[in-house]
Write a protein that holds these residues in place. Structure first.
Motif, PDB file in Angstrom:
ATOM      1  N   TYR A   1       2.133  11.961  -1.030  1.00 50.74           N
ATOM      2  CA  TYR A   1       1.801  10.557  -0.811  1.00 50.74           C
ATOM      3  C   TYR A   1       0.810  10.325   0.324  1.00 50.74           C
ATOM      4  O   TYR A   1       0.475   9.177   0.631  1.00 50.74           O
ATOM      5  CB  TYR A   1       3.074   9.759  -0.525  1.00 50.74           C
TER       6      TYR A   1
ATOM      7  N   GLY B   1       0.788  -1.232   0.000  1.00 51.76           N
ATOM      8  CA  GLY B   1       0.000   0.000   0.000  1.00 51.76           C
ATOM      9  C   GLY B   1       0.816   1.276   0.000  1.00 51.76           C
ATOM     10  O   GLY B   1       0.309   2.316   0.403  1.00 51.76           O
TER      11      GLY B   1
ATOM     12  N   ASP C   1       3.918  -3.499  -5.169  1.00 57.03           N
ATOM     13  CA  ASP C   1       4.420  -2.196  -4.758  1.00 57.03           C
ATOM     14  C   ASP C   1       5.840  -2.318  -4.193  1.00 57.03           C
ATOM     15  O   ASP C   1       6.561  -1.336  -4.095  1.00 57.03           O
ATOM     16  CB  ASP C   1       3.455  -1.660  -3.678  1.00 57.03           C
TER      17      ASP C   1
ATOM     18  N   ALA D   1       2.003   2.034  -5.204  1.00 56.10           N
ATOM     19  CA  ALA D   1       0.647   1.527  -5.424  1.00 56.10           C
ATOM     20  C   ALA D   1      -0.329   2.689  -5.602  1.00 56.10           C
ATOM     21  O   ALA D   1      -1.213   2.651  -6.460  1.00 56.10           O
ATOM     22  CB  ALA D   1       0.224   0.654  -4.241  1.00 56.10           C
ATOM     23  N   ARG D   2      -0.151   3.722  -4.791  1.00 56.12           N
ATOM     24  CA  ARG D   2      -1.025   4.907  -4.895  1.00 56.12           C
ATOM     25  C   ARG D   2      -0.965   5.513  -6.304  1.00 56.12           C
ATOM     26  O   ARG D   2      -1.989   5.794  -6.927  1.00 56.12           O
ATOM     27  CB  ARG D   2      -0.554   5.948  -3.859  1.00 56.12           C
TER      28      ARG D   2
ATOM     29  N   HIS E   1      -2.488   3.218  -8.979  1.00 62.55           N
ATOM     30  CA  HIS E   1      -3.946   3.362  -8.994  1.00 62.55           C
ATOM     31  C   HIS E   1      -4.359   4.616  -9.763  1.00 62.55           C
ATOM     32  O   HIS E   1      -5.261   4.582 -10.613  1.00 62.55           O
ATOM     33  CB  HIS E   1      -4.472   3.427  -7.557  1.00 62.55           C
TER      34      HIS E   1
ATOM     35  N   GLN F   1       3.430   4.369  -1.767  1.00 64.14           N
ATOM     36  CA  GLN F   1       3.157   5.401  -2.767  1.00 64.14           C
ATOM     37  C   GLN F   1       3.202   4.873  -4.188  1.00 64.14           C
ATOM     38  O   GLN F   1       2.547   5.441  -5.071  1.00 64.14           O
ATOM     39  CB  GLN F   1       4.112   6.603  -2.619  1.00 64.14           C
TER      40      GLN F   1
ATOM     41  N   VAL G   1      -7.702   4.232  -2.699  1.00 60.37           N
ATOM     42  CA  VAL G   1      -8.220   3.112  -3.497  1.00 60.37           C
ATOM     43  C   VAL G   1      -9.573   2.699  -2.931  1.00 60.37           C
ATOM     44  O   VAL G   1      -9.779   2.710  -1.714  1.00 60.37           O
ATOM     45  CB  VAL G   1      -7.234   1.923  -3.463  1.00 60.37           C
TER      46      VAL G   1
ATOM     47  N   LEU H   1      -6.417  -3.636  -3.764  1.00 61.37           N
ATOM     48  CA  LEU H   1      -5.180  -3.385  -3.021  1.00 61.37           C
ATOM     49  C   LEU H   1      -5.093  -4.276  -1.791  1.00 61.37           C
ATOM     50  O   LEU H   1      -6.064  -4.378  -1.040  1.00 61.37           O
ATOM     51  CB  LEU H   1      -5.151  -1.915  -2.581  1.00 61.37           C
TER      52      LEU H   1
ATOM     53  N   SER I   1      -3.149  -4.126   1.569  1.00 60.25           N
ATOM     54  CA  SER I   1      -2.392  -3.111   2.294  1.00 60.25           C
ATOM     55  C   SER I   1      -2.188  -3.552   3.734  1.00 60.25           C
ATOM     56  O   SER I   1      -3.053  -4.192   4.327  1.00 60.25           O
ATOM     57  CB  SER I   1      -3.195  -1.800   2.258  1.00 60.25           C
TER      58      SER I   1
ATOM     59  N   SER J   1      -0.416   4.765   2.309  1.00 54.62           N
ATOM     60  CA  SER J   1      -0.522   5.782   1.259  1.00 54.62           C
ATOM     61  C   SER J   1      -1.574   5.433   0.208  1.00 54.62           C
ATOM     62  O   SER J   1      -2.453   6.236  -0.112  1.00 54.62           O
ATOM     63  CB  SER J   1       0.857   5.944   0.603  1.00 54.62           C
ATOM     64  N   ALA J   2      -1.526   4.235  -0.328  1.00 54.46           N
ATOM     65  CA  ALA J   2      -2.469   3.859  -1.382  1.00 54.46           C
ATOM     66  C   ALA J   2      -3.850   3.546  -0.817  1.00 54.46           C
ATOM     67  O   ALA J   2      -4.865   3.801  -1.469  1.00 54.46           O
ATOM     68  CB  ALA J   2      -1.944   2.660  -2.161  1.00 54.46           C
TER      69      ALA J   2
END
Lengths: 383, 383
Positions: free
Chosen positions: B343, B11, B71, B15-16, B19, B13, B44, B31, B33, B39-40
């Protein structure tokens, strides 16, 4: 970090793309969506499913939001005033938004500002429509319900008194406008923040098919710097006079004045990110979505200038076949520079399910790439 | 529509931002996480909170995903093999990923490919480190745990045998490498799809401070076309030979060979979107994140070419004050063309909490704008 929470009412593609633009800004995004399947609800983390027409739902949603903004213009004005009374900033505010909600209010205000509109007045019945026609150049005239219309809905093209009955059946006020003999349609998009900073995007040409936006060219080809400047100034003045916060799209008709010189008339106003600004995602330094977020948070606005000589946006409408994935794959393979924006919506014939952007130095080529991809995705082009 | 579901493990940045890049592609993003605050996970919609080290959690997460990607590189190889055995495509696959997980495996494979590495071997204790040093130009040498290191963690700069004890305390294998007298650090980023299509981004210069990436300049200034081409070919060859799917970052040392001619040595490999590719978000036609998604779905890849003469990325590290919002506002006001990427992380001193991108025609100006913004956000510049 104390980064703020933006509450977005409405789960359509504008909310989806605003969330996308908000991710790099580091803001928190909270969504009020009609269903969990709505375009934006698929991709946002913090989603409340509920009915924006219900004040309790809105109030509950607004708790913990630093500002409320909109994917559409359908939230009742009295609810927006109630949120404001609760101390929640509503941007754009109800006093501005009413001009995008009610075409009668909009026309009256533009008249008061001296902003150029087509000839218009509120009409009461088919006989009154005939009287309105006779006051000018006769039929055809355009009839619009003052509230609720969009993308050709709530709009009638009327050739005689006998065919003017339908708009009155709903019992809501109807606005008559002359049928403007326009050269083309333009849009002047601006973004304004609460402290009064404003930016103007290049004026674009918007090509409609069956009353629905089909293609947008940025900047509008062969538009004189003088007329472009006047259109931008007009949009900035409307934004300031109406105290708009966020993105304002001023849809314009390009016409000729009595001396045959190019002029513009205001067609519609939209106070949210707008289809005529989708090109900014790939064609401008700062997209309309990012600047809308910055504006409603009263952050300094980003540079609206174009990144390419020409950018073209073409809407992707649903066609006859429900699965667009194979066509999508084909388009990516054919044009590695194509920028696809899908909304996660089920395909229905004529429904906007996405758009594509292309950019480059040669307008014909850029236009052809966008229209080919949009046509291929819809299924009207198969090679 | 049958648009596929990409399952992202981790999860952070990366991945963020993946997305964010997946939203316009219309794909579904799921996700896994560690926490709901990652962050993500903040941005999401479809988030599973769980531990990627637990196979049952991974298996449950993978159900309903069309592909699994990452990630970070910390998922145990045996778990990835188990997912593959379940019929879930894992991209990059475990046989490729091990080269980014284990520096010993990576060096052995690069040697077998004839790809240039610093002098290196696995060492067993401080006396063996001294022997390794004596086999070459002596101390200093670099010691690295073969697994788990990043951003300077798990890496030691050792000046003599007496100070070489610490890396061995964890009881894990340790790789010794000569201290390369490099001219600068470069990165060659490529993206490869399962059917073997590959694209190469321009080779960039990466400037490190205290072992952490500080600034990336795209393209690397004053890099000969010949050496840039060799670096890109090397990265493409590594991607193909290791059967990498997705984004591969090949971090390089630019050195001089025995004849004084420019040459490169491979420093590290990363098989995921990488800090040295963040500039592509605003500086390339297709970002590394969008191309990573396209690659793991075996979609045609997007154009990797730059959109500006120069693009500079500067990392935003946490400083001494926890609230960055006022500084962020200041940076936006100072530079309307600045592209900020936050992030959503809490500020801790030295922690990467975001990055900024700038682009333009004048390298000095572009570099100054990025470094000023990053310094201001960190608090090391106050005017």
């Amino acid at each position: 970090m104390t980064f703020p929470v933006v509450g977005m009412v409405g789960g359509g593609q504008l909310a989806r793309m605003t969330h996308e633009a908000g991710i790099p800004l580091g803001i928190r995004f909270k969504l009020l969506s009609d269903t969990p399947q709505d375009s934006a609800a698929q991709v946002v983390g913090d989603v409340v499913v509920g009915d924006y027409r219900d004040l309790d739902t809105l109030r509950e949603f607004a708790r913990g939001c630093d500002v409320i903004t909109f994917d559409h213009e359908h939230v009742p004005t009295e609810h927006l005033r109630a949120l404001q009374a609760d101390g929640i900033p509503v941007r754009p505010g109800p006093d501005a938004l009413v001009h995008a909600q009610d075409k009668g209010v909009m026309r009256a205000r533009l008249d008061a500002l001296g902003a150029p509109s087509p000839r218009h007045r509120i009409v009461t019945d088919p006989a009154d429509v005939a009287a309105f026609a006779a006051e000018g150049d006769g039929f055809p005239v355009i009839l619009k319900t003052v509230r609720g219309g969009y993308d050709g809905k709530g709009v009638w093209f009327v050739r005689d008194e006998a065919s003017a009955a339908e708009p009155f059946r709903a019992g809501v006020p109807v606005l008559a406008e002359e049928k403007v003999d326009f050269v083309r349609e333009l849009a002047a998009n601006v973004v304004r923040s609460p402290h009064g900073q404003a930016v103007a995007y290049p004026v674009v040409e918007s090509r409609q098919v069956d009353g629905v936006c089909d293609t947008v060219i940025a900047p509008a080809p062969d538009l004189s710097e003088e007329l472009a400047g006047r259109a931008q100034e007009l949009a900035l003045r409307i934004a300031a006079e109406l105290d708009v916060v966020g993105h304002l799209a001023v849809e314009l008709f390009e016409t000729r004045d009595a001396d045959g010189e190019p002029a513009v008339l205001v067609n519609e106003l939209a106070m949210r990110p707008h289809n005529s600004g989708h090109w900014t995602q790939d064609g401008a330094v700062t997209s309309q979505f990012a600047n809308h977020v910055r504006a409603v948070l009263d952050l300094p606005l980003g540079d609206p200038r174009p990144r390419a000589r020409w950018t073209v946006m073409a809407n992707v409408l649903g066609g006859d076949y429900p699965d667009m994935y194979q066509a999508y794959l084909h388009c990516m393979a054919r044009d590695p520079g194509l920028k696809i924006h899908m909304y996660g919506k089920d395909v229905k014939p004529g429904r906007k399910v996405g758009h594509v952007n292309t950019y480059g130095d040669d307008l014909d080529e850029v236009l052809d790439r966008a229209q080919h991809a949009a046509g291929y995705l819809r299924g009207t082009i198969t090679e």
